[in-house]
Design a protein around this motif. Structure first.
Motif, PDB file in Angstrom:
ATOM      1  N   CYS A 177       8.867   7.484  -6.707  1.00  0.00           N
ATOM      2  CA  CYS A 177       7.919   6.125  -6.723  1.00  0.00           C
ATOM      3  C   CYS A 177       7.200   5.944  -5.616  1.00  0.00           C
ATOM      4  N   ASP A 178       5.677   6.017  -6.019  1.00  0.00           N
ATOM      5  CA  ASP A 178       4.871   5.719  -4.851  1.00  0.00           C
ATOM      6  C   ASP A 178       5.314   4.206  -4.035  1.00  0.00           C
ATOM      7  N   GLU A 179       5.068   4.450  -2.628  1.00  0.00           N
ATOM      8  CA  GLU A 179       5.856   3.404  -1.673  1.00  0.00           C
ATOM      9  C   GLU A 179       4.939   2.072  -2.121  1.00  0.00           C
ATOM     10  N   ALA A 180       3.711   2.167  -2.356  1.00  0.00           N
ATOM     11  CA  ALA A 180       2.991   0.772  -2.622  1.00  0.00           C
ATOM     12  C   ALA A 180       3.183   0.163  -3.940  1.00  0.00           C
ATOM     13  N   ALA A 181       3.482   1.232  -5.016  1.00  0.00           N
ATOM     14  CA  ALA A 181       3.936   0.699  -6.384  1.00  0.00           C
ATOM     15  C   ALA A 181       5.414   0.160  -6.477  1.00  0.00           C
ATOM     16  N   ALA A 182       6.249   0.561  -5.358  1.00  0.00           N
ATOM     17  CA  ALA A 182       7.655   0.077  -5.476  1.00  0.00           C
ATOM     18  C   ALA A 182       7.838  -1.507  -6.011  1.00  0.00           C
ATOM     19  N   ARG A 205      -5.794   3.468   2.203  1.00  0.00           N
ATOM     20  CA  ARG A 205      -5.380   3.070   0.876  1.00  0.00           C
ATOM     21  C   ARG A 205      -4.206   2.265   0.829  1.00  0.00           C
ATOM     22  N   TYR A 206      -3.444   2.283   1.897  1.00  0.00           N
ATOM     23  CA  TYR A 206      -2.071   1.701   1.774  1.00  0.00           C
ATOM     24  C   TYR A 206      -1.966   0.615   2.592  1.00  0.00           C
ATOM     25  N   GLY A 207      -3.006   0.664   3.595  1.00  0.00           N
ATOM     26  CA  GLY A 207      -3.002  -0.719   4.558  1.00  0.00           C
ATOM     27  C   GLY A 207      -1.982  -0.230   5.757  1.00  0.00           C
ATOM     28  N   GLU A 208      -1.618  -1.408   6.557  1.00  0.00           N
ATOM     29  CA  GLU A 208      -0.855  -1.066   7.584  1.00  0.00           C
ATOM     30  C   GLU A 208       0.702  -0.843   7.137  1.00  0.00           C
ATOM     31  N   ILE A 209       1.370  -0.209   7.765  1.00  0.00           N
ATOM     32  CA  ILE A 209       2.818   0.361   7.670  1.00  0.00           C
ATOM     33  C   ILE A 209       3.665  -0.797   7.490  1.00  0.00           C
ATOM     34  N   ASN A 237       3.398   9.063 -10.102  1.00  0.00           N
ATOM     35  CA  ASN A 237       4.478   8.085  -9.281  1.00  0.00           C
ATOM     36  C   ASN A 237       4.176   6.725  -9.109  1.00  0.00           C
ATOM     37  N   LEU A 238       3.117   6.187 -10.115  1.00  0.00           N
ATOM     38  CA  LEU A 238       2.495   4.796 -10.195  1.00  0.00           C
ATOM     39  C   LEU A 238       3.162   4.375 -11.228  1.00  0.00           C
ATOM     40  N   MET A 239       3.047   2.966 -11.646  1.00  0.00           N
ATOM     41  CA  MET A 239       3.433   2.551 -12.760  1.00  0.00           C
ATOM     42  C   MET A 239       3.273   3.064 -14.258  1.00  0.00           C
ATOM     43  N   SER A 240       1.972   3.429 -14.228  1.00  0.00           N
ATOM     44  CA  SER A 240       1.531   4.027 -15.463  1.00  0.00           C
ATOM     45  C   SER A 240       2.118   5.528 -15.596  1.00  0.00           C
ATOM     46  N   GLY A 241       2.368   6.219 -14.492  1.00  0.00           N
ATOM     47  CA  GLY A 241       2.688   7.562 -14.609  1.00  0.00           C
ATOM     48  C   GLY A 241       4.304   7.435 -14.905  1.00  0.00           C
ATOM     49  N   VAL A 242       4.868   6.591 -14.422  1.00  0.00           N
ATOM     50  CA  VAL A 242       6.532   6.515 -14.544  1.00  0.00           C
ATOM     51  C   VAL A 242       6.589   5.855 -16.000  1.00  0.00           C
ATOM     52  N   THR A 243       6.044   4.928 -16.722  1.00  0.00           N
ATOM     53  CA  THR A 243       5.927   4.706 -17.855  1.00  0.00           C
ATOM     54  C   THR A 243       5.603   5.693 -18.772  1.00  0.00           C
ATOM     55  N   THR A 244       4.643   6.410 -18.605  1.00  0.00           N
ATOM     56  CA  THR A 244       4.365   7.886 -19.507  1.00  0.00           C
ATOM     57  C   THR A 244       5.616   8.732 -19.560  1.00  0.00           C
ATOM     58  N   GLU A 245       6.189   8.923 -18.251  1.00  0.00           N
ATOM     59  CA  GLU A 245       7.395   9.605 -18.228  1.00  0.00           C
ATOM     60  C   GLU A 245       8.458   9.166 -19.431  1.00  0.00           C
ATOM     61  N   PHE A 246       8.839   7.920 -19.230  1.00  0.00           N
ATOM     62  CA  PHE A 246       9.688   7.433 -20.215  1.00  0.00           C
ATOM     63  C   PHE A 246       9.295   7.229 -21.527  1.00  0.00           C
ATOM     64  N   THR A 256       3.322  -1.794   3.664  1.00  0.00           N
ATOM     65  CA  THR A 256       3.964  -0.886   2.831  1.00  0.00           C
ATOM     66  C   THR A 256       5.707  -1.168   2.889  1.00  0.00           C
ATOM     67  N   LEU A 257       6.031  -1.409   4.004  1.00  0.00           N
ATOM     68  CA  LEU A 257       7.343  -1.909   4.342  1.00  0.00           C
ATOM     69  C   LEU A 257       7.715  -3.255   3.393  1.00  0.00           C
ATOM     70  N   SER A 258       6.986  -4.089   3.414  1.00  0.00           N
ATOM     71  CA  SER A 258       7.065  -5.287   2.669  1.00  0.00           C
ATOM     72  C   SER A 258       6.891  -5.034   1.209  1.00  0.00           C
ATOM     73  N   ASN A 259       6.042  -4.134   0.605  1.00  0.00           N
ATOM     74  CA  ASN A 259       6.014  -3.537  -0.669  1.00  0.00           C
ATOM     75  C   ASN A 259       7.438  -3.186  -1.123  1.00  0.00           C
ATOM     76  N   ILE A 260       7.968  -2.388  -0.394  1.00  0.00           N
ATOM     77  CA  ILE A 260       9.200  -1.745  -0.626  1.00  0.00           C
ATOM     78  C   ILE A 260      10.427  -2.897  -0.830  1.00  0.00           C
ATOM     79  N   ARG A 261      10.274  -3.558   0.300  1.00  0.00           N
ATOM     80  CA  ARG A 261      11.285  -4.662   0.230  1.00  0.00           C
ATOM     81  C   ARG A 261      11.256  -5.610  -0.902  1.00  0.00           C
TER      82      ARG A 261
END
Lengths: 245, 429
Positions: free
Chosen positions: B86-91, B115-119, B58-67, B122-127
């Motif tokens: 999609c992984d929340e950090a990769a969003a 791995r993800y750091g503070e919550i 569910n990271l960029m490489s995995g999603v690309t592979t699927e396509f 993660t929220l700003s990654n998704i945003r």
């Protein structure tokens, strides 16, 4: 006998299983027939440490630490300083440990004043110090080996007014440079070790409990417990990290 | 991985391949896989030609592979629809290239902070990810104050809200900790009309007025919940409808209502999604069943909120059983295992008579044993079996039902051994 534990900001400083330290202390007292009572002091609550035997403060995320600083500085700071000078037993981890110090300076130079109960300060660094740790407590702090997990970006420097809690064998400790971990002053024990710290380090937990009980009752002893499960978990990490038993 | 090689040659490959595919993307801390599988079930029921990725990819490489795997040699996509977890950090980086029609955000909890750091990070990654696709329709969990705050920045995206109403009376876990006790906007402490679990529920800030948005899709009543399925009443923009979810546990109500919401957003008839949920089985360690011992169910656990929810479910089981916890601390599990102390294993205390035996397994089995001991569970009932093979051997001798709570890599290892032992084909592959 009974022990009164105060858990400061349990709802805000609750990172990385630090609340497990409270569970650990309470169970180890209960297994010895000693009652304990935990009072949870939140933002806005009055902090009275005069009838408290042990104060615990855990670590938090940056957002959460920002939330509580004004509350800490509106009177709780003076109460904590006075109680520490009076010999209160305190365990404080990571963010809580930093907050007892003089100040925190961010990586880009913004200084945030803390309560100044301990002669130490913390400076933010670019790189986070993350991973399992093995440290050896000083003789004054019982001399036991402690295993933990650290996750911090602040580098803490100890002043002449405090001594280290332990010396680092594996990990970063206070700053990744001087091999010190945590701080010890009177009956205050500060540490960067999550894990949580106490369950896998029963000797250190018992040192805290005994220190608190002796302050309250004068002459107190703790009967030994069957720590087979604790020792196994402790030794497994020491062996994995150092290759030694 | 073909995706990783292809990305080296053509860094924006995903954006080229995704152009003519209508995609539902699912992100958030907990429930991504289950929710994605539910949406897939609806796609399949609706007869749409689609493909989907798996949780490990569910990271960029995995999603690309699927396509890449789903296009012809000339780069034409073979299918019109996709369900992409999609992984929340990769969003942050994936959404811009994926250009999904619909984005589901399930919730935000503390998760593998090493791995993800503070919550809030993660929220700003998704945003940031959402900002790159202003036309995507959002399906957001109204009960999660962190997720709901995504709407606070004047995003142009149309939003469908989903949640569980207070009237449903979902039994809340008395949680020792909250990942969002204070207002994300003004830092005052939230007030709650009700909790559903962890920090989810009817929140409002007494100071700045930020509050739970009124959901478009909501569970309003719980008719039945047992150890196999739930029956609820669902309020939708077109009225109330009964909904049967063929999967137990309170947290799966959220996954189900999120999938109904997503189906609506992508244009699948509601009736079709509801029928799909009644037949749904998830698999891959999420409430997956195996014919081992007296029946074995595997419940993946990754973080305190999810683990406490699983424990809440287990504490409600009204028969004797065997509980297994497998704890690893490899990269994908999070190398910091202290979260087990944030999960409410104490919930099992009153049930300890019913749990005949405990097994602990995995790289950090000793730590798990300690956690159970300090939760007040009898140490003499705990057996340590470090390896998945020995654990499976032991479980094969048991006649009672078995519930296994593994972390991610422990699930992968143990699942392989159990599937082999049960002589079953790997249906997932």
């Amino acid at each position: 006998m009974e022990l009164k534990i105060c858990h400061l900001y349990p709802d805000v400083l609750n990172l990385y299983g630090d609340g497990g330290n409270i569970i650990c202390m309470q169970q180890r007292l209960k297994w010895r027939g000693i009652q304990s009572e935990v009072s949870r002091v939140m933002i806005g609550d009055t902090l009275r440490l005069s009838d408290c035997d042990l104060l615990f403060i855990g670590g938090g995320q940056d957002f959460e630490q920002e939330v509580l600083l004004p509350d800490l500085q509106s009177g709780k700071d003076r109460e904590i300083i006075a109680a520490i000078e009076d010999g209160l037993t305190v365990l404080t981890i990571c963010g809580g440990y930093q907050m007892l110090g003089q100040y925190y300076e961010t990586y880009d130079g913004v200084r945030c004043d803390f309560i100044g109960a301990l002669d130490l300060y913390t400076v933010g660094s670019k790189q986070r110090m993350i991973g399992n740790t093995v440290c050896h407590c000083t003789e004054e702090c019982g001399g036991s080996t402690i295993v933990g997990f650290e996750n911090h970006s602040g580098k803490t420097r100890l002043g002449p007014g405090v001594k280290p809690l332990a010396h680092v064998q594996v990990g970063f400790g206070n700053n990744g440079e001087d091999k010190t971990e945590g701080a010890h002053y009177r009956n205050v024990f500060g540490s960067y070790s999550h894990g949580p710290l106490l369950p896998k380090n029963p000797a250190f937990c018992d040192l805290l409990l005994l220190t608190a009980l002796q302050r309250r009752y004068g002459d107190a002893t703790l009967e030994p417990l069957d720590d087979l499960a604790e020792r196994k978990a402790h030794d497994a990490m020491v062996q994995r990290l150092t290759g030694q038993r | 991985m073909p995706g990783r090689i292809a990305m080296k040659i053509c860094p924006n490959l995903l954006s080229l391949l995704s152009q003519n595919v209508k995609t539902v993307a699912v992100t958030g801390t907990n429930g991504k896989t289950t929710c994605s599988r539910m949406i897939e079930e609806a796609f399949s029921e609706a007869g749409l030609s689609y493909f989907a990725n798996r949780s490990g990819a569910n990271l960029m490489s995995g999603v690309t592979t699927e396509f890449v795997m789903n296009c012809t040699l000339s780069g034409k996509m073979k299918k019109k629809y996709a369900v992409i977890e999609c992984d929340e950090a990769a969003a942050r980086t994936v959404f811009g290239q994926l250009k999904p029609q619909v984005i589901v955000v399930t919730n935000l909890f503390r998760d593998q902070l090493d791995r993800y750091g503070e919550i809030t990070h993660t929220l700003s990654n998704i945003r940031e990810g959402i900002r790159s696709v202003p036309e995507a329709r959002l399906c957001l969990n109204a009960d999660c104050s962190l997720t709901a705050s995504l709407s606070e920045d004047g995003l142009p995206n149309p939003i469908l809200w989903y949640g569980i109403d207070g009237t449903a009376g979902l039994k809340a876990v008395p949680s020792r900790l909250s990942d969002a006790s204070h207002c994300i906007r003004c830092k005052a402490e939230y007030e709650y009309d009700y909790h559903t679990y962890a920090h989810l529920g009817g929140f409002r800030c007494p100071k700045c007025g930020y509050h739970r948005p009124q959901p478009d899709f909501a569970v309003t009543e719980i008719l039945l919940m047992d150890d196999r399925h739930s029956e609820v009443v669902l309020r939708t923009p077109s009225g109330e409808t009964p909904l049967t979810i063929n999967l137990p546990a309170g947290y799966n109500l959220y996954n189900a209502v999120a999938s109904v919401c997503a189906a609506e957003a992508i244009g699948i008839e509601q009736r079709i999604c509801i029928e799909a949920l009644g037949r749904f089985s998830c698999g891959f360690g999420r409430m997956e069943s195996f014919p081992l011992a007296g029946g074995t169910r595997m419940i993946l656990v990754k973080n305190p909120a999810g683990c406490s929810q699983a424990l809440e479910y287990l504490s409600g089981i009204d028969k004797e059983y065997i509980l297994v916890v497998c704890l690893n601390d490899r990269g994908a599990d999070g190398t910091d295992i202290s979260w087990i102390w944030d999960a409410d294993f104490e919930l099992l205390g009153p049930m300890s008579e019913r749990i005949r035996k405990f097994y602990v397994s995995g790289d950090r089995a000793d730590d798990m044993r300690l956690r159970l001991k300090y939760a007040g569970l009898p140490d003499e009932k705990i057996t340590v079996e470090y390896s998945p093979e020995k654990l499976t051997d032991a479980l094969a001798q048991e006649t009672l039902p078995v519930y296994i709570m593994p972390t991610y890599t422990a699930m992968l290892d143990l699942r392989t051994v159990i599937v082999h032992r049960c002589g079953g084909a790997e249906f997932w592959e």
